[in-house]
Design a protein around this motif. Structure first.
Motif, PDB file in Angstrom:
ATOM      1  N   CYS A 155       0.832  -1.215   0.000  1.00 52.83           N
ATOM      2  CA  CYS A 155       0.000   0.000   0.000  1.00 52.83           C
ATOM      3  C   CYS A 155       0.861   1.258   0.000  1.00 52.83           C
ATOM      4  O   CYS A 155       0.559   2.228  -0.705  1.00 52.83           O
ATOM      5  CB  CYS A 155      -0.929  -0.004   1.207  1.00 52.83           C
ATOM      6  N   GLU A 156       1.946   1.255   0.783  1.00 48.28           N
ATOM      7  CA  GLU A 156       2.825   2.424   0.814  1.00 48.28           C
ATOM      8  C   GLU A 156       3.487   2.640  -0.542  1.00 48.28           C
ATOM      9  O   GLU A 156       3.678   3.791  -0.967  1.00 48.28           O
ATOM     10  CB  GLU A 156       3.877   2.248   1.905  1.00 48.28           C
ATOM     11  N   THR A 157       3.800   1.546  -1.233  1.00 51.70           N
ATOM     12  CA  THR A 157       4.372   1.680  -2.571  1.00 51.70           C
ATOM     13  C   THR A 157       3.355   2.276  -3.540  1.00 51.70           C
ATOM     14  O   THR A 157       3.691   3.118  -4.380  1.00 51.70           O
ATOM     15  CB  THR A 157       4.864   0.314  -3.084  1.00 51.70           C
ATOM     16  N   LEU A 158       2.090   1.856  -3.440  1.00 50.20           N
ATOM     17  CA  LEU A 158       1.041   2.426  -4.282  1.00 50.20           C
ATOM     18  C   LEU A 158       0.865   3.917  -4.009  1.00 50.20           C
ATOM     19  O   LEU A 158       0.709   4.722  -4.941  1.00 50.20           O
ATOM     20  CB  LEU A 158      -0.285   1.693  -4.031  1.00 50.20           C
ATOM     21  N   ILE A 159       0.919   4.301  -2.734  1.00 53.55           N
ATOM     22  CA  ILE A 159       0.818   5.724  -2.390  1.00 53.55           C
ATOM     23  C   ILE A 159       2.000   6.487  -2.973  1.00 53.55           C
ATOM     24  O   ILE A 159       1.850   7.612  -3.483  1.00 53.55           O
ATOM     25  CB  ILE A 159       0.767   5.901  -0.856  1.00 53.55           C
ATOM     26  N   THR A 160       3.185   5.884  -2.908  1.00 54.71           N
ATOM     27  CA  THR A 160       4.381   6.532  -3.461  1.00 54.71           C
ATOM     28  C   THR A 160       4.228   6.749  -4.961  1.00 54.71           C
ATOM     29  O   THR A 160       4.562   7.828  -5.486  1.00 54.71           O
ATOM     30  CB  THR A 160       5.622   5.681  -3.172  1.00 54.71           C
ATOM     31  N   LEU A 161       3.740   5.744  -5.682  1.00 48.88           N
ATOM     32  CA  LEU A 161       3.520   5.905  -7.119  1.00 48.88           C
ATOM     33  C   LEU A 161       2.518   7.025  -7.384  1.00 48.88           C
ATOM     34  O   LEU A 161       2.691   7.824  -8.323  1.00 48.88           O
ATOM     35  CB  LEU A 161       3.012   4.595  -7.716  1.00 48.88           C
ATOM     36  N   SER A 162       1.474   7.077  -6.563  1.00 54.59           N
ATOM     37  CA  SER A 162       0.494   8.155  -6.687  1.00 54.59           C
ATOM     38  C   SER A 162       1.157   9.512  -6.509  1.00 54.59           C
ATOM     39  O   SER A 162       0.893  10.453  -7.258  1.00 54.59           O
ATOM     40  CB  SER A 162      -0.613   7.952  -5.638  1.00 54.59           C
ATOM     41  N   GLN A 163       2.040   9.619  -5.520  1.00 53.44           N
ATOM     42  CA  GLN A 163       2.720  10.890  -5.277  1.00 53.44           C
ATOM     43  C   GLN A 163       3.677  11.238  -6.408  1.00 53.44           C
ATOM     44  O   GLN A 163       3.834  12.407  -6.774  1.00 53.44           O
ATOM     45  CB  GLN A 163       3.482  10.833  -3.953  1.00 53.44           C
ATOM     46  N   ILE A 164       4.314  10.222  -6.988  1.00 52.11           N
ATOM     47  CA  ILE A 164       5.238  10.460  -8.097  1.00 52.11           C
ATOM     48  C   ILE A 164       4.519  11.134  -9.262  1.00 52.11           C
ATOM     49  O   ILE A 164       5.009  12.115  -9.839  1.00 52.11           O
ATOM     50  CB  ILE A 164       5.895   9.141  -8.548  1.00 52.11           C
ATOM     51  N   VAL A 165       3.330  10.625  -9.605  1.00 51.03           N
ATOM     52  CA  VAL A 165       2.627  11.192 -10.759  1.00 51.03           C
ATOM     53  C   VAL A 165       2.035  12.558 -10.426  1.00 51.03           C
ATOM     54  O   VAL A 165       1.827  13.382 -11.325  1.00 51.03           O
ATOM     55  CB  VAL A 165       1.549  10.208 -11.275  1.00 51.03           C
ATOM     56  N   VAL A 166       1.779  12.826  -9.142  1.00 50.66           N
ATOM     57  CA  VAL A 166       1.347  14.170  -8.739  1.00 50.66           C
ATOM     58  C   VAL A 166       2.505  15.146  -8.891  1.00 50.66           C
ATOM     59  O   VAL A 166       2.353  16.256  -9.427  1.00 50.66           O
ATOM     60  CB  VAL A 166       0.835  14.159  -7.279  1.00 50.66           C
ATOM     61  N   ASP A 167       3.689  14.733  -8.418  1.00 48.08           N
ATOM     62  CA  ASP A 167       4.857  15.614  -8.442  1.00 48.08           C
ATOM     63  C   ASP A 167       5.439  15.783  -9.835  1.00 48.08           C
ATOM     64  O   ASP A 167       5.971  16.845 -10.177  1.00 48.08           O
ATOM     65  CB  ASP A 167       5.955  15.057  -7.520  1.00 48.08           C
TER      66      ASP A 167
END
Length: 909
Positions: free
Chosen positions: A672-684
């Motif tokens: 789940c933390e990895t999925l959140i990180t990917l989400s943040q990557i595409v936001v940034d």
């Protein structure tokens, strides 16, 4: 999005019909007859170039310019080539809304070769007239006595709004609803949605107090961001049920291209509906079953179900369907089982589902329901009955109705058969108890309730705190920008690996080699066993397995432990590469130690980009099983821990992980933390078009990414606005010199929000909420902290707690903005301990500047007359204040921007 002039559409005081005549099949004539049949109370007029004095007794004029009054609504039923000119004239005459029932405008072309629909759009835009259609059936608003459609029958009045896509489906829905006694507050189809979109209508209906539920039948979503925002706002207070047609390419008029890595385009709409809070159903039959249950059944306290019937067969069918839909049976207590056993034969099964035997009497049904009502494990009961010679179905139904009225249980029924049980079904309907024709339908409807409440909990859930530890976001952005400057549309394997490492995702230690000799040297330094992967240009792109069937040949050879074997393996990889990718440039080899992981489990995680919805986060099984198992699920970013967990639990891999992991809770959290990180990557970094981690494995420390590929493209906007971190700022309070952070609110602020309100004086609470509140429910607090940044904004002033973890809230200001971005209403509250620190002024000033930057025309507010501090602050900020005798408050108003259009000025009067 805009609700501009929609009241003129649904509640017109006057209507003109263009093209109506008394010919039996004339489209306008049919609409006029329906309006007359509905006893429409407003003015009616017909425009027809023929020499008619009247049509069906309604005055007729030859031209739009000859209309004796300006109608609120125009209904256009003229030939396609005449429509653009008609809309132009109507707009010039000041008509606010028009419905175009004429079809074929998208396929009929003007002399210039352009479809006529675009000429209509240009004509409407010039005058600001709103358009429903073309190719719509029209609208019904039974409460207002409006049936401006060409349908074969009218709708019953009710509290359900239907927004459809197809006129044929709408006709069937009306017929279906009438037979079930289902009424409507509003009923229409969108047609070609040239101007008025689903989100416009949803915004309007969300504010309509007579509408309790919204039914959507859609084929496409023109603007996903606006649609999601509108539905999320509506679904917090109303039930929203949706049908999506055109689910496969064969049923689509123009098949939509799929995002890379997505093999089932319908999964994207599943993600959209889940995130928006829409209960998705598969067809009109299922829609009305869900509607009947959701509008008649009490809220479900538990997700489990107890089942009872006068026979084993119906029970088995119900349990099979329940298991198929992911539901669970309630576990009866021993006390309940013993009590029921006294009524049953000795061979009774002593479990749920409960077989009451074929001769079960009304007393038996009644007594068993009494027993179940005392069991704390039982919340929902499906009561079934099959006709028998020994008992009367209506008497049993009456006993169930009597108990259902007094019981705490959610009770719904299934009376099987037809001819002998119709009276019983009618009795249930009159009593407001959901009843169904088959066990399968009953269970499916129950699961609609369960899934809808799960969806609502997902919308209202306060996310767990997730810290972005030691991230090097600047380094990651530099990697991408350097690649773009060099003219590349992808990152190298090494760059992609470094980018996710900069975001804290653990990666396998990897060495890059230009040739076989370097691979051997690395082996001698590292020791075995090692894995060797051949790199080439096409392998640098994500989701290659789906595009090329890469699983049919080797790209990696694992667990190499001898020099000769390494050399021969590299040569084999090179031969296969030249055979399958002769035009893809050779980039060398990557080497890493053979990685041990649990149970052979490998996840495929990544980012892809849908042509309409924009960036998506994907999760599922790695390798060839992606296609075979159809195990790639998608979600709309941004994600928090709750949404990431929801995405993960949809996959088959989640069940395997729970079964085979030595540390399931830790490993689930790591994914789940990895999925959140990917989400943040595409936001940034919105330039990232595609990203795939293949596979994501597990070791003693958690997850580890083995291979990574990243594609680049033009920046893409998310369908759901992410947290606006750029609005954060720090200030220093003038008296205490405390450093205070002012930022947009987050879901994690709920605990601090609770403490903030508890510390406020009764007077401050009364000034803010207009009455004293001792406490706030979780649902109310969720509404305060879980906001849609497209529609609302809340700034909080916060400082770290002096003792313990977390932050302390010192003040808050919020605005709610209408769908037209005309007005925003503010509310502000500051801690009683901070008088003289000018924090209220600072918060209000920040919000005013924010609303100005968004183009909002004016800010309004209501203040109690004895709230002297707020009135003084409003005066300093430039608000106009005026006593409102109806509401008994001071009404405040502050112009922010100059209205651009006449309709804005008119609406603000």
């Amino acid at each position: 999005m805009s609700t501009r002039h929609l009241d003129a559409l649904f509640n017109p005081k006057s209507i003109v019909i263009l093209g109506a005549s008394e010919r039996s099949l004339n489209l306008g004539g049919i609409v006029l007859r329906n309006l007359l049949s509905s006893e429409y109370p407003g003015q009616l007029l017909v425009v027809n170039p023929n020499e008619y004095d009247n049509v069906h007794g309604i005055r007729c004029v030859k031209k739009v310019t000859k209309m004796p009054f300006t109608p609120d609504l125009a209904i256009v039923c003229t030939p396609p080539e005449s429509v653009p000119r008609a809309i132009k004239k109507l707009g010039q005459m000041g008509v606010k809304t028009a419905m175009i029932l004429t079809g074929g405008l998208s396929r009929t072309h003007s002399k210039s070769g352009r479809p006529l629909m675009y000429s209509v759009r240009d004509a409407a835009k010039a005058s600001g007239i709103r358009i429903l259609g073309p190719n719509t059936i029209g609208i019904m608003a039974p409460r207002n006595k409006v049936n401006a459609t060409y349908l074969h029958m009218g709708a019953l009045p009710g509290k359900i709004a239907f927004i459809g896509q197809s006129g044929t489906i709408a006709s069937a829905v009306i017929d279906w609803a009438f037979s079930r006694g289902v009424g409507f507050s509003h009923f229409l189809t969108l047609g070609d949605s040239m101007d008025i979109d689903p989100d416009d209508l949803i915004d309007y209906l969300a504010q309509d107090r007579h509408t309790k539920a919204i039914l959507l039948h859609i084929e496409m979503v023109p603007n996903p961001s606006r649609f999601i925002s509108a539905v999320r706002a509506a679904s917090r207070g109303k039930l929203v049920i949706g049908i999506k047609s055109g689910r496969v390419p064969e049923s689509q008029w123009e098949p939509m291209p799929l995002a890379d890595g997505i093999t089932n385009g319908d999964a994207v709409f599943d993600a959209l509906f889940r995130r928006a809070g829409i209960l998705r159903v598969n067809g009109a039959d299922e829609m009305f079953d869900a509607l009947e249950t959701l509008t008649r059944m009490k809220p479900v306290k538990k997700d489990t179900l107890a089942i009872m019937s006068n026979g084993l067969g119906p029970n088995v069918l119900a349990v099979d369907r329940l298991a198929n839909l992911g539901g669970e049976l309630a576990e009866l207590s021993e006390k309940t089982i013993d009590a029921i056993a006294e009524l049953m034969p000795p061979y009774w099964t002593r479990k749920n589902p409960i077989d009451l035997n074929y001769d079960a009497s009304p007393e038996t049904y009644s007594t068993v329901m009494d027993i179940l009502a005392k069991d704390p494990n039982v919340s929902n009961v499906l009561v079934m009955y099959a006709p028998s010679l020994t008992e009367d179905s209506l008497q049993i139904a009456d006993s169930v109705i009597t108990k259902a009225k007094r019981a705490r249980l959610n009770i719904f029924t299934c009376w099987l058969g037809q001819s002998t049980i119709l009276d019983a079904r009618e009795a249930f309907f009159e009593a407001g108890i959901p009843t169904f024709f088959s066990p399968e339908k009953a269970v499916k409807a129950f699961m609609h309730v369960v899934n809808h409440q799960r969806s609502q909990r997902l919308l209202k859930e306060t996310p767990s705190s997730y810290s972005d530890y030691a991230l090097d976001r600047a380094g990651a952005r530099n990697i991408v920008h350097n690649a773009i400057r060099s003219g590349r549309n992808h990152l190298s394997n090494e760059e992609a690996r470094q980018l996710i490492a900069d975001y804290g995702v653990p990666t396998v230690e990897t060495w890059y080699c230009d040739d076989i000799e370097e691979v051997v040297e690395i082996f001698k330094e590292v020791g075995g066993p090692i894995n060797v992967t051949l790199l080439h240009e096409k392998s640098s792109h994500p989701f290659m397995e789906e595009k090329t069937g890469r699983g049919r040949y080797k790209t990696t050879i694992r667990r190499l432990n001898e020099e000769d074997t390494i050399i021969s393996s590299c040569e084999e990889l090179f031969v296969q590469y030249k055979e399958h990718f002769p035009n893809s440039g050779f980039l060398g080899y990557s080497v890493h130690r053979s990685h041990q992981h649990i149970g052979g489990l490998g996840f495929s995680l990544g980012i892809t980009r849908d042509p309409k919805l924009g960036p998506l986060v994907v999760c599922g099984a790695a390798g060839a099983s992606v296609n075979v198992m159809s195990d790639r699920r998608v979600a709309l970013p941004p994600l928090n821990m709750v949404l990431a967990k929801d995405l993960l639990t949809q996959t088959y891999m989640y069940q395997l992980l729970k079964e085979y992991s030595y540390r399931p809770a830790q490993d689930i959290r790591a994914v789940c933390e990895t999925l959140i990180t990917l989400s943040q990557i595409v936001v940034d970094i919105p330039e990232i078009k595609g990203l795939e981690i293949l596979p994501l494995l597990f070791n003693k420390g958690g997850v580890v990414a083995v291979d990574v590929a990243i594609d680049l493209g033009i920046p893409a906007k998310l369908s759901i606005q992410p947290y606006p971190a750029e609005l954060t700022e720090w200030i220093t309070l003038p008296k205490s010199k405390r450093r205070v952070e002012i930022r947009p609110i987050r879901g994690e602020d709920e605990p601090a929000h609770i403490e903030f309100h508890l510390k406020q004086s009764p007077e401050s609470i009364r000034f803010r909420f207009f009455h004293y509140r001792k406490s706030f429910s979780h649902e109310e607090l969720v509404q305060m902290v879980q906001i849609d940044y497209d529609r609302e904004m809340v700034f909080v002033a916060t400082v770290p707690k002096e003792e313990g973890a977390g932050n302390e809230t010192l003040g808050t200001v919020r605005v709610w903005t209408d769908a037209d971005n005309l007005q925003c209403e503010f509310a502000v509250m500051v801690s009683d301990e901070l008088k003289g620190e000018r924090l209220g002024f600072t918060l209000m000033n920040k919000m005013i500047e924010y609303c100005k930057s968004r183009g909002t025309v004016e800010m309004i507010g209501s203040v109690l007359p004895d709230n002297k501090p707020m009135l003084s602050l409003a005066e300093k900020l430039g608000f106009e204040s005026k006593w409102d005798p109806e509401e008994e408050v001071m009404a405040l108003r502050l112009p922010l921007n100059v209205p651009k259009d006449e309709w804005q000025k008119e609406q603000l009067k």
